[in-house]
Design a protein around this motif. Sequence first.
Motif, PDB file in Angstrom:
ATOM      1  N   GLU A  62       0.209  -2.184  -3.219  1.00  0.00           N
ATOM      2  CA  GLU A  62      -0.836  -1.263  -3.441  1.00  0.00           C
ATOM      3  C   GLU A  62      -1.328  -1.482  -5.060  1.00  0.00           C
ATOM      4  O   GLU A  62      -2.185  -1.781  -5.840  1.00  0.00           O
ATOM      5  N   SER A  91      -2.174  -0.376 -10.167  1.00  0.00           N
ATOM      6  CA  SER A  91      -2.297   1.703  -9.833  1.00  0.00           C
ATOM      7  C   SER A  91      -2.103   1.924 -11.459  1.00  0.00           C
ATOM      8  O   SER A  91      -0.554   2.299 -12.001  1.00  0.00           O
ATOM      9  N   ILE A 145       2.433  -0.325   1.817  1.00  0.00           N
ATOM     10  CA  ILE A 145       1.268   0.673   0.561  1.00  0.00           C
ATOM     11  C   ILE A 145       2.532   1.922   0.212  1.00  0.00           C
ATOM     12  O   ILE A 145       2.941   2.998   0.647  1.00  0.00           O
ATOM     13  N   VAL A 193      -1.463   5.156   5.955  1.00  0.00           N
ATOM     14  CA  VAL A 193      -2.329   4.858   4.642  1.00  0.00           C
ATOM     15  C   VAL A 193      -3.566   5.689   4.669  1.00  0.00           C
ATOM     16  O   VAL A 193      -4.144   6.221   3.042  1.00  0.00           O
TER      17      VAL A 193
END
Length: 332
Positions: free
Chosen positions: A177, A205, A273, A327
Amino acid sequence: MQKAQTWRELLGTILSDSREKQRLSDELGVTPITLTRWISGESDPRPQNLRHLLDVLPQYREQLLDLLRDETNLRELIEPLQDNTDKAIPSEFYARVFTARASTTENLRFWSTCNLILQQAIEQLDPERLGMCIWVVRCMPPSGPFNKVRSLRESVGLGTPPWGGNLEQQAMFLGAESLAGNVVTLCRSGIIQNLDEEHNLIPASRVEYEKSVAIYPILYAGKIAGVLLVSSTQYNHFLSQRRTSLIQNYADLIALAFEPEDFYAPEQIALSIMPSHTEQKSYFAHFRQRVTDTMITAASRHQPTNYLAADQEVWQQLEAELLQIPVHEQQQ
């Protein structure tokens, strides 16, 4: 369009668009009337407003700087605004790194080499201490059913205010991510000049205070060990080719801190992720206690371990726990 002869004339041309004028007014925190006075010459911008003006007009930065140099009463104000980043890492510093690497014990080599390099890097990249943090982010060892690198961990970090000096207590995981994860997967650098505007275009992020970021892969023989991540409190801080080239040089130098087995071929990378830093914090709340408990347990089994090995074991435990979070729960 005729070329502007003064910075005020150029600014007037830019602000002839009422929407752009309102945008600059909002960005700079000044009234539209103040902007009009700058254009007419009735008043001059304060140093901090002048710096911010160049930041919010990156496409005109060099042209504005050239024209500002011609205005006598503002010439002294623009000196700090120019990119005074050194062109290259000093040659004598390379010698210091080689000496330190040769004389440091194996257990301390990675941390001490990284710390030495990051101290030099942050002095060169943020000489005015505007606000910067630099992380060495490394690949976690392969794991899981397919024995792949599934995440990255922030390992050694330094910062200037508003970030703290030593950032290691704040280290967490990054994954697919993140922009760092994207850089590792593609083995090529990634730069975001304005995280407020570009956050939907590129994986990121984000951390507090971060306005722009540059990330370069740490490579050796076609394999990757992680990335050098540089964050700034300034928008468009990585427009300068000189600055980004210097970051690339430091990423190449930091590769000396790693062992050959720390580098992974592209086919060994399959990032997952990871939860946000906010979600991860509760898992890291008792990190040091877990390391201590791991060492005590190993000793009770007559298999004593050192702190670094126990630290790595806890990181792997936490990675496994975080990867088990679905997720859809991470995004709630």
